[in-house]
Design a protein around this motif. Sequence first.
Motif, PDB file in Angstrom:
ATOM      1  N   SER A  54       0.952   3.424   6.277  1.00  7.27           N
ATOM      2  CA  SER A  54      -0.029   3.019   5.277  1.00  7.27           C
ATOM      3  C   SER A  54      -1.053   2.160   5.996  1.00  7.27           C
ATOM      4  O   SER A  54      -0.928   1.894   7.186  1.00  7.27           O
ATOM      5  N   LYS A  55      -2.040   1.687   5.234  1.00  6.13           N
ATOM      6  CA  LYS A  55      -3.048   0.848   5.893  1.00  6.13           C
ATOM      7  C   LYS A  55      -2.495  -0.518   6.271  1.00  6.13           C
ATOM      8  O   LYS A  55      -3.103  -1.233   7.050  1.00  6.13           O
TER       9      LYS A  55
ATOM     10  N   SER B  14       0.843  -1.189   0.000  1.00  3.30           N
ATOM     11  CA  SER B  14       0.000   0.000   0.000  1.00  3.30           C
ATOM     12  C   SER B  14       0.880   1.241   0.000  1.00  3.30           C
ATOM     13  O   SER B  14       1.951   1.231   0.606  1.00  3.30           O
TER      14      SER B  14
ATOM     15  N   GLU C 165      -6.550   4.716   4.970  1.00  6.08           N
ATOM     16  CA  GLU C 165      -6.730   4.757   3.519  1.00  6.08           C
ATOM     17  C   GLU C 165      -7.521   5.996   3.088  1.00  6.08           C
ATOM     18  O   GLU C 165      -7.208   6.616   2.070  1.00  6.08           O
TER      19      GLU C 165
END
Length: 111
Positions: free
Chosen positions: A37-38, A7, A101
């Motif tokens: 990031s996620k 991601s 996100e």
Amino acid sequence: MEERRKSPRLELESKLIIKRLDGQESEQLSIDIIDVSKTGVGFNCDTALTIGAVYEAFLTIWTKEVIHAFIEVVRIEKIGSKFVYGGIFVGMPEMDSQRIEVYRTVQDLSK
């Protein structure tokens, strides 16, 4: 260098407190987040952590909310006196990863 992240990462000015789960070290450490990031997080720390170890984390995100997460250290690099780590989130609820996100999407649209 080939990008291996699943991601895209975001820069996030925040701190998180981590502690080891196996009971060896219950001391809490402050670290500086480089990006998030996620699926994971990059961070700096003055203390040597163990690759493969899972740490409990409390991540303060841009909305000032705290996400409770578990991070497995998958990469370590020593730069000067600091250690730079890459970690993946273990068992993070989908709702929390989606909050990260959504922020990435907003950042992309504002560029």
